[in-house]
Design an enzyme around this catalytic site. Structure first.
Site, PDB file in Angstrom:
ATOM      1  N   ASP A  17       3.604   2.047 -12.641  1.00  0.00           N
ATOM      2  CA  ASP A  17       3.964   1.855 -11.227  1.00  0.00           C
ATOM      3  C   ASP A  17       4.806   3.059 -10.828  1.00  0.00           C
ATOM      4  OD1 ASP A  17       4.792   0.754  -8.666  1.00  0.00           O
ATOM      5  OD2 ASP A  17       4.242  -1.189  -9.481  1.00  0.00           O
TER       6      ASP A  17
ATOM      7  N   GLY B 266      -0.991   0.547  -5.384  1.00  0.00           N
ATOM      8  CA  GLY B 266      -1.263   0.949  -4.003  1.00  0.00           C
ATOM      9  C   GLY B 266      -0.384   0.169  -3.056  1.00  0.00           C
TER      10      GLY B 266
ATOM     11  N   SER C 201       0.138  -2.800  -0.475  1.00  0.00           N
ATOM     12  CA  SER C 201      -0.566  -4.085  -0.518  1.00  0.00           C
ATOM     13  C   SER C 201      -0.575  -4.863   0.797  1.00  0.00           C
ATOM     14  CB  SER C 201       0.015  -4.954  -1.627  1.00  0.00           C
ATOM     15  OG  SER C 201       1.345  -5.254  -1.314  1.00  0.00           O
TER      16      SER C 201
ATOM     17  N   SER D  16      -9.368  -6.925  -1.490  1.00  0.00           N
ATOM     18  CA  SER D  16      -8.649  -7.939  -0.715  1.00  0.00           C
ATOM     19  C   SER D  16      -9.571  -8.641   0.266  1.00  0.00           C
ATOM     20  CB  SER D  16      -7.513  -7.259   0.054  1.00  0.00           C
ATOM     21  OG  SER D  16      -6.974  -8.135   1.024  1.00  0.00           O
ATOM     22  N   ASN D  17      -9.184  -9.857   0.604  1.00  0.00           N
ATOM     23  CA  ASN D  17      -9.897 -10.598   1.662  1.00  0.00           C
ATOM     24  C   ASN D  17      -9.877  -9.823   2.970  1.00  0.00           C
ATOM     25  OD1 ASN D  17      -7.726 -12.122   3.606  1.00  0.00           O
ATOM     26  ND2 ASN D  17      -6.861 -11.899   1.575  1.00  0.00           N
TER      27      ASN D  17
ATOM     28  N   TYR E 164      -5.316  -1.177   6.027  1.00  0.00           N
ATOM     29  CA  TYR E 164      -5.228  -1.668   4.645  1.00  0.00           C
ATOM     30  C   TYR E 164      -6.570  -2.258   4.180  1.00  0.00           C
ATOM     31  CZ  TYR E 164      -4.187  -5.238   1.111  1.00  0.00           C
ATOM     32  OH  TYR E 164      -4.215  -6.038   0.004  1.00  0.00           O
TER      33      TYR E 164
ATOM     34  N   LYS F  41      -9.430  -1.060   1.223  1.00  0.00           N
ATOM     35  CA  LYS F  41     -10.003  -1.889   0.157  1.00  0.00           C
ATOM     36  C   LYS F  41     -11.529  -1.791   0.174  1.00  0.00           C
ATOM     37  CE  LYS F  41      -6.208  -3.281  -1.677  1.00  0.00           C
ATOM     38  NZ  LYS F  41      -5.874  -2.873  -3.046  1.00  0.00           N
TER      39      LYS F  41
END
Ligand code: 15L
Length: 267
Positions: free
Chosen positions: A32, A71, A73, A109-110, A134, A138
């Site tokens: 990280d 990344g 989020s 991600s959704n 964002y 993704k």
């Protein structure tokens, strides 16, 4: 599978996975930009900024597989998303290729499909409809993953994660909740399944109000144990205290859709 790198290890999902994957693989390496606050003496940590290819290569060298959670989020300014999620994701896949890493689980991600209305059930073949910079990053990561899978022979699982938390916290999350242990089940398919080349799964538990057809995950043996509906009363009580959001309440992506929205009201 002996050494698995977890990027984004200092984040909430990273912290949970560190605990839940301990003992499953012989060696976990963590990475990280900042060191996890509760890092134990026996944990292997390499500090790396995803925007710096040399640092990413150092983190990746010698591992067999990667769980890429790193990344930014949530929604953020374009420069932030570009650096962490576009350039950073490219660096991760390119470093993996250079160092002969065979498998990557990519935390999508959704929000890559957040602009589908809640009354529409979608599978993984529906075109992406990102609800934010964002979410778009993704969708980019999923496309990049396909390039590295089909051109360079990596095995990649993209998980369109709903919301990973102990219990769903509102109406939207009753549909997209992912119990942490179910995330582990999905990650393990990505890291271990012998037939996997490139797939997209929805990162969701067994939610009665779900919007997603997760047939691809089921085909690979995914059997979720979390049932969002078990938490219905608490989640709906919390929902009742939230202000109404005509755009966010209509679309799957919720507030990520209404944020900065200047289109017509949906109906
Ligand atoms: C996400 O992709 C975010 O990383 C997480 O913080 C939640 O906001 C989640 O989506 C969600 O949709 O609830």
């Amino acid at each position: 599978m002996t050494t698995v790198l977890i990027t984004g290890a200092a984040g909430d999902i990273g912290r949970r996975l560190r605990g839940l994957l301990k003992g499953v693989y012989r060696h976990l390496r963590l990475s990280d930009m900042k060191m996890p606050a509760d890092l134990a003496a026996d944990e292997d940590f390499i500090k790396a900024d995803l925007a710096e290819l040399a640092e990413v290569e150092r983190a990746v060298a010698g591992v067999d597989a990667i769980v890429h959670l790193g990344g930014f989020s949530v929604e953020g300014p374009w420069e932030t998303i570009l650096r962490a999620n576009i350039v950073g994701c490219y660096h991760l896949f390119e470093a993996a290729r250079r160092h002969g890493v065979k498998r990557i689980v990519f935390a999508s991600s959704n929000h890559a499909v957040g602009f589908y209305p809640r009354n529409r059930r979608i599978g993984v073949d529906a075109p992406v409809r990102p609800d934010s910079r964002y979410g778009m990053s993704k969708a980019f990561g999923e496309a990049l993953a396909a390039l590295y899978a089909f051109k360079h022979g990596l095995r990649v699982l993209c998980i369109r994660i709903g919301h990973v938390i102990d219990a769903p916290v509102d109406r939207r999350r009753l549909s997209i909740w992912l119990k942490p242990e179910d995330l582990v089940r999905l990650v393990r398919i990505g890291l271990e399944h012998p037939d996997l080349r490139y797939e997209i799964f929805y990162g969701t538990s067994d939610n009665e109000r779900g919007w997603w057809d997760n047939e691809a995950a089921f085909r690979y043996g995914y059997r979720p144990e979390g049932r969002g509906e078990d938490f219905r009363d608490v989640a709906l009580a919390a929902e009742a205290k939230l202000p109404r959001d005509p755009v966010g309440d209509w679309y799957q992506g919720g507030p990520f859709c209404s944020d900065e929205y200047d289109g017509d009201l949906p109906h």
